[in-house]
Design an enzyme around this catalytic site. Structure first.
Site, short mmCIF file in Angstrom:
data_model
loop_
_atom_site.label_atom_id
_atom_site.label_comp_id
_atom_site.label_asym_id
_atom_site.label_seq_id
_atom_site.Cartn_x
_atom_site.Cartn_y
_atom_site.Cartn_z
N HIS A 156 17.79 27.21 -70.57
CA HIS A 156 16.63 26.12 -70.93
C HIS A 156 17.60 24.63 -70.95
O HIS A 156 17.40 23.51 -71.74
CB HIS A 156 15.96 26.33 -72.31
CG HIS A 156 15.30 27.57 -72.38
ND1 HIS A 156 13.95 27.82 -72.06
CD2 HIS A 156 15.48 28.62 -73.02
CE1 HIS A 156 13.57 29.04 -72.29
NE2 HIS A 156 14.83 29.57 -72.90
N SER A 277 29.00 1.76 -56.59
CA SER A 277 28.06 0.72 -56.61
C SER A 277 28.22 -0.56 -56.01
O SER A 277 29.33 -1.02 -56.18
CB SER A 277 27.50 0.83 -58.01
OG SER A 277 26.54 -0.16 -58.30
N GLU A 290 23.89 14.92 -54.41
CA GLU A 290 22.57 14.39 -54.23
C GLU A 290 22.06 14.41 -52.92
O GLU A 290 20.82 14.69 -52.79
CB GLU A 290 22.57 12.72 -54.87
CG GLU A 290 22.74 12.83 -56.41
CD GLU A 290 22.95 11.23 -56.77
OE1 GLU A 290 22.56 10.34 -56.10
OE2 GLU A 290 23.50 11.05 -58.04
N GLN A 322 6.92 24.75 -27.97
CA GLN A 322 8.14 23.88 -27.70
C GLN A 322 8.68 22.97 -28.92
O GLN A 322 9.86 22.52 -28.93
CB GLN A 322 7.72 22.80 -26.59
CG GLN A 322 8.72 21.82 -26.25
CD GLN A 322 8.27 21.01 -24.87
OE1 GLN A 322 8.64 21.44 -23.82
NE2 GLN A 322 7.99 19.83 -25.10
N1 ARG Z 1 10.18 23.39 -22.67
C1 ARG Z 1 9.35 24.86 -23.20
C2 ARG Z 1 9.77 24.92 -24.26
O1 ARG Z 1 10.52 24.74 -24.94
C3 ARG Z 1 9.97 25.65 -21.91
C4 ARG Z 1 9.09 25.82 -20.86
C5 ARG Z 1 8.02 26.56 -20.62
N2 ARG Z 1 7.16 25.41 -20.27
C6 ARG Z 1 6.01 25.97 -19.74
N3 ARG Z 1 5.29 24.88 -19.37
N4 ARG Z 1 5.49 27.15 -19.51
O2 ARG Z 1 8.75 25.80 -24.90
#
Ligand code: ARG
Length: 460
Positions: A156, A277, A290, A322
């Site tokens: 605590h 500072s 921090e 992606q």
């Molecule tokens: N840039 C895409 C990704 O990072 C990989 C390519 C696959 N793209 C596609 N249109 N099937 O997932």
């Protein structure tokens, strides 16, 4: 705009669409892994007779040439390409002509990107483990040097019982050892090779997926082509492991900030790891601790983000995935930066052992031991607890500690106390008597340090 798929289109992609869709800005991070994967793929294609030996050699030489050109600054990865895969393929065709057009045989960008990311993550797991190891080594040194450095242990955030600095460091040692092994687990679980899965349904070519997996140091091929291109579990596991590392670093940072405060002064951070500072000349701030504490939020954010992105995606590949890249890259880079800085910070800080011991002497950290003394002389624990409670109250009124009371004062409250009470509640006794494995006593500590020594020798 350099695209791999213009054939069935009659119109140029809108520039905004192109920009929104493109991933070259971030997937160039795994340029080397992309080429490594392509070399393995091409080697396999030749082994099964899809490419001739000459074509294979020309493609591999071409790919190595592209790496050299990029690494030596002759070729720039630019936004002119949609993604890193397009960049490599387009440049290969530019440089070697016809054979370059065969690179993508029996492969889709879906399985290619799954492979690239796995290759990249495997390298990064090892890099994070190296940094964890550096931290573990510093903790090991601090433990060895501080078996007799007394300090208060807290519950605590109130002083509870005396421990040692070695014991406190040992707690973090265990956390970072677990973090290390979590990464090893993830590595083994993810180490199956997705290439050869095609867009989602495998390919009609007689690919030798076992061979490609072997060439790339995987334990074998993945067993379902749809899962191969849609699996991001290993990234979620990794982000979870990264979040746990950050949680540990953040708790540790919080303690360093408290210990480095004017009130505590248990440690003093090195000038090289502190900041000043702009207005208050006396300030020496623990900004690194921090920032590490603060950056924990963005790593947790990456985990939540990817979990949320993945939750509604039907099989198999969808472009949503992606999104895994930028947040994973950022989380890994953040963890690596924090580990490196944090390790340097604790490696260079000065311990104020006098302040720690003085603090442990006050705040009645030996009250449990005084009660245990009475129990040792036949008093029931609950009664002993009450008697020591009275002693503490008496001391608070007189503004002294238990060690400062005279024997008469002790005996006025309970005649059971004898001259040996002072030894029984000395800091040394309090710590040394706690000597079962895991406790702060010196023999228990030595045992744990020996176990850690063996652990470290096993790792390297
Ligand atoms: N840039 C895409 C990704 O990072 C990989 C390519 C696959 N793209 C596609 N249109 N099937 O997932």
């Amino acid at each position: 705009m350099a695209q791999l798929w213009g054939g069935r289109f009659t119109k140029e992609t809108d520039q905004l669409v192109y920009n929104f869709n493109a991933s070259i800005g971030f997937d160039q991070k795994f340029f080397h892994q992309d080429v490594r994967g392509s070399i393995a793929h091409v080697t396999m294609l030749a082994a099964v007779g899809i490419l001739t030996e000459d074509e294979k050699t020309e493609i591999i030489d071409g790919l190595n040439g592209i790496v050299k050109d990029v690494d030596e600054g002759r070729l720039e990865i630019t936004g002119e390409y949609e993604d890193i895969h397009s960049f490599v393929e387009a440049n290969l065709i530019d440089q070697i002509g016809e054979p370059g057009k065969k690179l993508h045989t029996g492969r889709s960008r879906n399985d290619q990107v799954a492979l690239d990311m796995k290759l990249y993550i495997r390298d990064e797991i090892k890099a994070v483990q190296e940094l964890l190891l550096d931290l573990i080594k510093v903790l090991h040194r601090l433990m060895k040097e501080n078996i007799h450095t007394y300090m208060p242990g807290f519950t605590h955030l109130q002083k509870a019982q005396p421990i040692t600095f070695a014991h406190h460091m040992g707690a973090y040692m265990e956390m970072f050892k677990r973090d290390y092994s979590r990464l090893t687990d993830i590595y083994h679980r993810m180490n199956l090779c997705p290439i050869g899965s095609g867009a989602l349904a495998g390919t009609t070519y007689p690919l030798d997926r076992e061979l490609t997996a072997k060439l790339l140091d995987f334990d074998g091929p993945t067993l379902n082509s749809m899962d191969s291109v849609a699996d991001r579990d290993y990234l979620i596991e990794l982000l979870s492991a990264c979040s746990t590392i950050m949680m540990h670093l953040s708790r540790f940072s919080e303690e360093i900030i408290i210990w480095n405060s004017n009130e505590y002064q248990f440690v003093e951070l090195d000038d090289a790891y502190s900041t000043g500072s702009s207005i208050m000349p006396q300030k020496k701030n623990p900004d690194i601790a921090e920032l590490v504490r603060g950056k924990t939020g963005r790593v947790y954010g990456a985990l939540t983000s990817l979990l949320t992105t993945m939750k509604g995606i039907p099989l198999a590949y969808n472009k949503d995935m992606q999104e895994d890249k930028e947040l994973t890259f950022d989380a890994i880079d953040t963890v690596k930066g924090c580990l490196a800085l944090f390790t340097g910070m604790i490696d260079t800080m000065t311990l104020r052992k006098d302040r720690m011991e003085e603090s442990a002497k006050h705040g009645f950290t030996n009250a449990t031991d005084a009660a245990d003394y009475l129990v040792g002389h036949g008093v029931a624990f609950r009664d002993a607890h009450g008697i020591v409670g009275q002693l503490v109250l008496y001391c608070i009124e007189k503004n002294i500690s238990l060690d400062d009371m005279t024997l008469e004062e002790y005996q006025k409250i309970s005649p059971v106390f004898k001259e040996d009470i002072y030894e029984a509640i000395s800091m040394k006794t309090c710590v040394e008597k706690r000597d079962t494995i895991g406790a702060p006593g010196p023999e228990a500590m030595e045992e744990v340090i020996a176990i850690n020594e063996a652990y470290l020798n096993d790792l390297v």
